[in-house]
Design an enzyme around this catalytic site. Structure first.
Site, PDB file in Angstrom:
ATOM      1  N   LYS A 171      65.719  31.713 -35.141  1.00  0.00           N
ATOM      2  CA  LYS A 171      66.262  32.605 -35.913  1.00  0.00           C
ATOM      3  C   LYS A 171      67.193  32.952 -37.527  1.00  0.00           C
ATOM      4  O   LYS A 171      68.764  32.976 -37.398  1.00  0.00           O
ATOM      5  CB  LYS A 171      66.696  34.457 -35.136  1.00  0.00           C
ATOM      6  CG  LYS A 171      66.472  35.390 -36.247  1.00  0.00           C
ATOM      7  CD  LYS A 171      67.261  36.961 -36.074  1.00  0.00           C
ATOM      8  CE  LYS A 171      67.067  38.085 -37.287  1.00  0.00           C
ATOM      9  NZ  LYS A 171      67.743  37.118 -38.956  1.00  0.00           N
ATOM     10  N   PRO A 172      65.844  31.977 -38.362  1.00  0.00           N
ATOM     11  CA  PRO A 172      67.157  31.311 -39.024  1.00  0.00           C
ATOM     12  C   PRO A 172      67.329  33.008 -40.134  1.00  0.00           C
ATOM     13  O   PRO A 172      66.294  34.062 -40.206  1.00  0.00           O
ATOM     14  CB  PRO A 172      66.506  30.763 -40.022  1.00  0.00           C
ATOM     15  CG  PRO A 172      64.498  30.920 -39.927  1.00  0.00           C
ATOM     16  CD  PRO A 172      64.456  31.552 -37.801  1.00  0.00           C
ATOM     17  N   SER A 173      68.179  33.157 -41.264  1.00  0.00           N
ATOM     18  CA  SER A 173      68.359  33.735 -42.207  1.00  0.00           C
ATOM     19  C   SER A 173      67.034  34.205 -43.374  1.00  0.00           C
ATOM     20  O   SER A 173      66.661  33.385 -43.299  1.00  0.00           O
ATOM     21  CB  SER A 173      69.270  33.560 -42.940  1.00  0.00           C
ATOM     22  OG  SER A 173      69.333  35.103 -44.234  1.00  0.00           O
ATOM     23  N   GLY A 224      77.662  32.360 -37.908  1.00  0.00           N
ATOM     24  CA  GLY A 224      77.878  33.743 -38.918  1.00  0.00           C
ATOM     25  C   GLY A 224      79.348  33.908 -38.800  1.00  0.00           C
ATOM     26  O   GLY A 224      80.617  33.286 -38.694  1.00  0.00           O
ATOM     27  N   SER A 225      79.684  35.876 -39.206  1.00  0.00           N
ATOM     28  CA  SER A 225      80.591  36.447 -39.454  1.00  0.00           C
ATOM     29  C   SER A 225      81.077  36.728 -38.933  1.00  0.00           C
ATOM     30  O   SER A 225      80.653  36.575 -37.272  1.00  0.00           O
ATOM     31  CB  SER A 225      81.056  37.174 -40.397  1.00  0.00           C
ATOM     32  OG  SER A 225      79.890  38.115 -39.540  1.00  0.00           O
ATOM     33  N   THR A 226      82.239  36.250 -38.168  1.00  0.00           N
ATOM     34  CA  THR A 226      83.002  37.197 -37.055  1.00  0.00           C
ATOM     35  C   THR A 226      82.297  38.639 -36.656  1.00  0.00           C
ATOM     36  O   THR A 226      82.166  38.695 -36.023  1.00  0.00           O
ATOM     37  CB  THR A 226      84.842  37.417 -37.190  1.00  0.00           C
ATOM     38  OG1 THR A 226      85.326  35.997 -37.275  1.00  0.00           O
ATOM     39  CG2 THR A 226      85.612  38.184 -36.401  1.00  0.00           C
ATOM     40  N   GLY A 229      78.825  38.046 -35.256  1.00  0.00           N
ATOM     41  CA  GLY A 229      79.408  37.813 -33.322  1.00  0.00           C
ATOM     42  C   GLY A 229      79.571  38.789 -32.891  1.00  0.00           C
ATOM     43  O   GLY A 229      79.572  39.088 -32.150  1.00  0.00           O
ATOM     44  N   GLU A 246      80.118  29.974 -34.252  1.00  0.00           N
ATOM     45  CA  GLU A 246      81.051  29.814 -34.528  1.00  0.00           C
ATOM     46  C   GLU A 246      81.205  30.057 -36.148  1.00  0.00           C
ATOM     47  O   GLU A 246      80.150  31.344 -36.575  1.00  0.00           O
ATOM     48  CB  GLU A 246      80.677  28.388 -35.232  1.00  0.00           C
ATOM     49  CG  GLU A 246      81.557  27.317 -36.498  1.00  0.00           C
ATOM     50  CD  GLU A 246      81.531  27.237 -37.880  1.00  0.00           C
ATOM     51  OE1 GLU A 246      81.239  28.779 -37.924  1.00  0.00           O
ATOM     52  OE2 GLU A 246      80.421  26.610 -38.365  1.00  0.00           O
TER      53      GLU A 246
END
Length: 476
Positions: A171-173, A224-226, A229, A246
């Site tokens: 799933k890309p942005s 992506g961002s924490t 996640g 990551e």
């Protein structure tokens, strides 16, 4: 303008909402994609699930042949893939090669790595059994990709998934889907077995949460961002899954008095203004020994002012725009907050001169920054260099480690003992000394709130493979 479709179950799918992709440099549409809805996401999950027995049981040598076919198609369509990245991000043309090269490198590297994996015979203490340890694919993988390196991020997941025998849903942005959808076109072109790779983009709440909550994926992997996640892990708690993520960074740079200041300045500027600072490993906090702070600051400011900002395929451009106006405003808010709290603006801030259209942010340098400012506590993810001085090595180590992030740290010194000492005590997954190096064969990993698991290197295959022990009694 490009018009692209999701790739599901071996086919390009035409039904669905049409979404315009905007170039952040020109603010003009550069293509359309067909978005995946809930039904499409369910179809992708089902296709991957059905493909798993076939793909997992296919000899690794046969999977490698498919990887090589896809690699050859990628090489044949290099210009198109790079053009997609160039347009969807406004990324300088020369910089699109990093994205493209990583896709080729990943398919090559993991094709070789999977062929090198052999079973391991374990000793039996009593001599009553034989034991063989093998590794097998864990199952369906769902990968959620960030927009900052559209093909590179895809490459990190696609190579090990195909090699290991795990069907994957990518799933890309929605901000940068063109290049990923173009890879789907190549999968269709080479006749890749249905369900092995599925590429869909759509609204996170409609399809992202649905995929995460499904019990079909054996692993959810994310760049992506924490915060994202955490959300994915919560949504995925419907079943026992693996996670490989990551996430955000807050990288410190330690420039000691004996450092090669030109090397340090070149590295910081390349990382902070390359990709407009939208790099998870970009320096976020630059600590400089007080006795060289003035000289180092001058070098940074000179390089910032010499950085060429713009958009175009044939121009000599160092830096493009940030991804959108929302990101521009967030970055500017951090800069203005720092200035209001005592930081000094030495270069940049706001729009570059002559760039009235697009989400361009000027290469920016702040000095007199303190560690309690938002610009140091939050990941800037933009072209802003924050300079701070230090006099005490123990103090700067504590401050550098004083973050929930733990992705990357940088050290510049000619003293090998000091470099080794700080490398051992910095709480980050990657320590870069007197330079920077990333490649598909080098593990990319974070600790603390910067992620779990590994991208790149042979270690990444461990994320996609499960150990399996076969013990056999010796019959006498």
């Amino acid at each position: 303008m490009f018009a692209k479709q999701p790739y599901i179950d071996g086919k390009l799918v035409d039904a669905g909402e049409v979404f315009e992709v905007i170039n952040p440099a020109t603010e003009a549409p550069v293509g359309t994609i067909v978005l995946a809805n809930a039904d499409a996401a369910l179809a992708a999950l089902d296709a991957a699930d059905k493909a798993f027995p076939m793909w997992a049981n296919m000899p690794a040598s046969e999977r490698v042949k498919w990887m090589h076919k896809l690699r050859d198609a990628v090489i044949e369509h290099e210009d198109h893939l790079r053009t997609c990245v160039h347009l969807e991000m406004g990324k300088p043309w020369a910089a699109t090669k990093d994205d493209y090269d990583m896709l080729v490198d990943s398919l090559n590297f993991y094709a070789d790595e999977i062929m090198a994996i052999k079973g391991e015979e374990l000793k039996d203490k009593e001599g009553t059994h034989t034991h063989m340890l093998t590794r097998e694919p864990i199952g369906v993988v769902a990968a959620f990709l960030a927009w900052n390196f559209p093909l590179l991020n895809l490459a990190y997941k696609l190579g090990p998934a195909m090699a290991s025998g795990c069907p994957i849903i990518i799933k890309p942005s929605m901000q940068t889907p063109l290049s990923a959808y173009a890879v789907g076109e190549l999968c269709a072109k080479i006749g890749l077995p249905a369900g092995v790779v599925n590429i869909i983009s759509g609204h996170n709440r409609e399809i992202g949460d649905l995929i995460s909550a499904s019990t079909i994926p054996a692993m959810l992997t994310l760049i992506g961002s924490t915060q994202t996640g955490l959300h994915v892990m919560k949504a995925g708690s419907t079943s026992i899954k693996r996670y490989s993520m990551e996430l955000g960074g807050n990288a410190p740079v330690l420039v000691f008095a004996d450092a090669d200041l030109d090397l340090a300045a070149d590295t910081v500027v390349a990382l902070k203004y390359g990709n407009s600072g939208q790099i998870c490993v970009a320096p976020n906090r630059v600590f400089v020994a007080a006795e060289v702070a003035e000289a180092f600051t001058q070098k940074i400011v000179e390089r910032a002012k010499a950085t060429k900002v713009g958009f175009g395929k044939d121009q000599d451009i160092d830096m493009g725009p940030v991804i959108d106006e929302g990101s521009w405003k967030r970055i500017d808010g951090l800069v203005q907050d720092a200035i209001a709290n005592g930081a000094t603006l030495l270069a940049g801030g706001g729009r570059p001169e002559g760039q009235d259209i697009g989400s361009f942010y000027a290469p920016t340098v702040l000095s007199n920054v303190t560690d309690d400012m938002r610009v140091c506590r939050e990941e800037v993810f933009g072209p802003v260099i924050n300079l701070m001085q230090f006099t005490d090595e123990a103090d700067v180590l504590d401050i550098a480690n004083n973050t929930d992030a733990g992705l990357t740290a940088y050290i510049f010194t000619q003293d090998q003992d000091r470099a080794d000492s700080f490398a051992a005590r910095l709480r980050f997954g990657e320590i870069q000394i007197n330079g920077v190096k990333y490649a598909i064969n080098l593990p990319h990993c974070g600790i603390k709130q910067s992620g779990i698991g590994v991208d790149c290197s042979h270690l990444a295959l461990d994320e996609y493979l499960a150990p399996k022990r076969v013990s056999r009694a010796i019959i006498k």
